[in-house]
Design an enzyme around this catalytic site. Structure first.
Site, PDB file in Angstrom:
ATOM      1  N   GLY A 281       5.219  -0.953   2.717  1.00 13.08           N
ATOM      2  CA  GLY A 281       4.352   0.211   2.499  1.00 13.08           C
ATOM      3  C   GLY A 281       5.021   1.594   2.456  1.00 13.08           C
ATOM      4  O   GLY A 281       6.066   1.770   3.134  1.00 13.08           O
TER       5      GLY A 281
ATOM      6  N   HIS B 165       0.741  -1.267  -0.125  1.00 11.17           N
ATOM      7  CA  HIS B 165       0.104   0.090  -0.099  1.00 11.17           C
ATOM      8  C   HIS B 165       1.038   1.274   0.021  1.00 11.17           C
ATOM      9  O   HIS B 165       1.890   1.515   0.585  1.00 11.17           O
ATOM     10  CB  HIS B 165      -0.969  -0.055   1.245  1.00 11.17           C
ATOM     11  CG  HIS B 165      -0.141  -0.099   2.544  1.00 11.17           C
ATOM     12  ND1 HIS B 165       0.344   0.990   3.378  1.00 11.17           N
ATOM     13  CD2 HIS B 165       0.031  -1.244   3.322  1.00 11.17           C
ATOM     14  CE1 HIS B 165       0.894   0.747   4.376  1.00 11.17           C
ATOM     15  NE2 HIS B 165       0.941  -0.452   4.337  1.00 11.17           N
ATOM     16  N   ASP B 166       0.301   2.306  -0.724  1.00  8.24           N
ATOM     17  CA  ASP B 166       1.007   3.632  -0.794  1.00  8.24           C
ATOM     18  C   ASP B 166       2.187   3.638  -1.403  1.00  8.24           C
ATOM     19  O   ASP B 166       3.083   4.709  -1.342  1.00  8.24           O
ATOM     20  CB  ASP B 166       1.099   4.343   0.547  1.00  8.24           C
ATOM     21  CG  ASP B 166      -0.529   4.503   1.204  1.00  8.24           C
ATOM     22  OD1 ASP B 166      -1.488   5.047   0.641  1.00  8.24           O
ATOM     23  OD2 ASP B 166      -0.718   3.394   2.254  1.00  8.24           O
TER      24      ASP B 166
END
Length: 258
Positions: free
Chosen positions: A136, A118-119
């Site tokens: 992440g 994520h991200d």
């Protein structure tokens, strides 16, 4: 051509000339650009945006919810650029409230079993070899290459045109234009071969070598190296790129020659 054995939501937006093979599942709120080829047994979850002329191979999973216990179900996306290739069993997770998206640029190659958490933000022309794992919030700039089985810790920043050796543990930021290897991960020289392949001149490469000689070889710490670099080297775009990267590093950069 969409196989009769594929499951494609009526709410997905599928461009012209897209091939979707058997046993692939494409959920609602997905956009796939013109000319893409989606192989068999691919899963593309809601919130995924894929550009044009991408190739996605069997077993890839794109747009799954993040493996972050702080994730509260907020609306987030995965965004993939044009002409990117995603090989077998790659996983790319949606963003969280931090950036609200995970993004992969144009002309990237993600080899088998790569994980993009994520991200993460990947620039253009990035290559991640087999089994690379990104935690992440990792940022990778244009033309960076990471060899197989390397793992990047959360929030690290990997600079443009860098080359990272296989099985590396990436705990610190990697400045642009360098090769990094060994354990702990360290400066291993300038990525001169990659730079020349991308039309950097011999004078450019020499300037970069001089920059890192001052920063990593002639000084015993980064602060001294930066002071020497700013006072001894004439101003140039290459110098500014390196200095700005080092000054803006939150996690600190890799160590010099050991």
């Amino acid at each position: 051509m969409i196989s009769n054995l594929a499951s494609v939501s009526s709410d997905a937006k599928i461009g012209d000339g897209v091939t979707i093979e058997a046993f692939t599942s494409i959920y609602e709120d997905v956009t796939i650009g013109d000319g893409c080829h989606i192989g068999p047994n691919v899963t593309i979850f809601p919130g995924t945006r894929i550009g044009e002329n991408c190739k996605i191979y069997p077993g890839a999973v794109i747009g799954a919810v993040p493996q972050d216990l702080k994730f509260g179900g907020e609306y987030t996306t995965v965004e993939i650029g044009n002409n990117t290739t995603i090989r077998e069993c790659v996983t790319i997770h949606r963003g969280t409230s931090d950036k609200l998206k995970t993004s992969v640029g144009d002309n990237c190659l993600l080899m088998g079993y790569v994980h993009v958490a994520h991200d993460c933000t990947l620039g253009n022309n990035v290559i991640l070899a087999n089994y690379v794992g990104l935690s992440g919030h990792v940022t990778i700039d244009d033309y960076a290459i990471i060899e197989g089985k390397a793992a990047a810790q959360q929030f690290v920043h990997i600079g443009a045109h860098s080359f990272i050796g296989g099985a590396s543990l990436i705990r610190k930021d990697i400045p642009p234009f360098v090769r990094a290897a060994r354990e702990p991960l360290s400066y291993a020289g300038v990525n001169s071969v990659g730079l020349r392949r991308r039309n950097f001149t011999d004078n450019d490469v020499k300037t970069i070598e001089d920059i890192y000689r001052i920063l990593f070889v002639q000084n015993n710490n980064i602060s001294n190296g930066l002071q020497s670099l700013e006072s001894e080297m004439p101003d140039s775009e290459l110098k500014s790129t390196v200095v700005d990267f080092v000054k803006n590093s939150d996690k600190g950069i890799i160590r010099g020659l050991m």
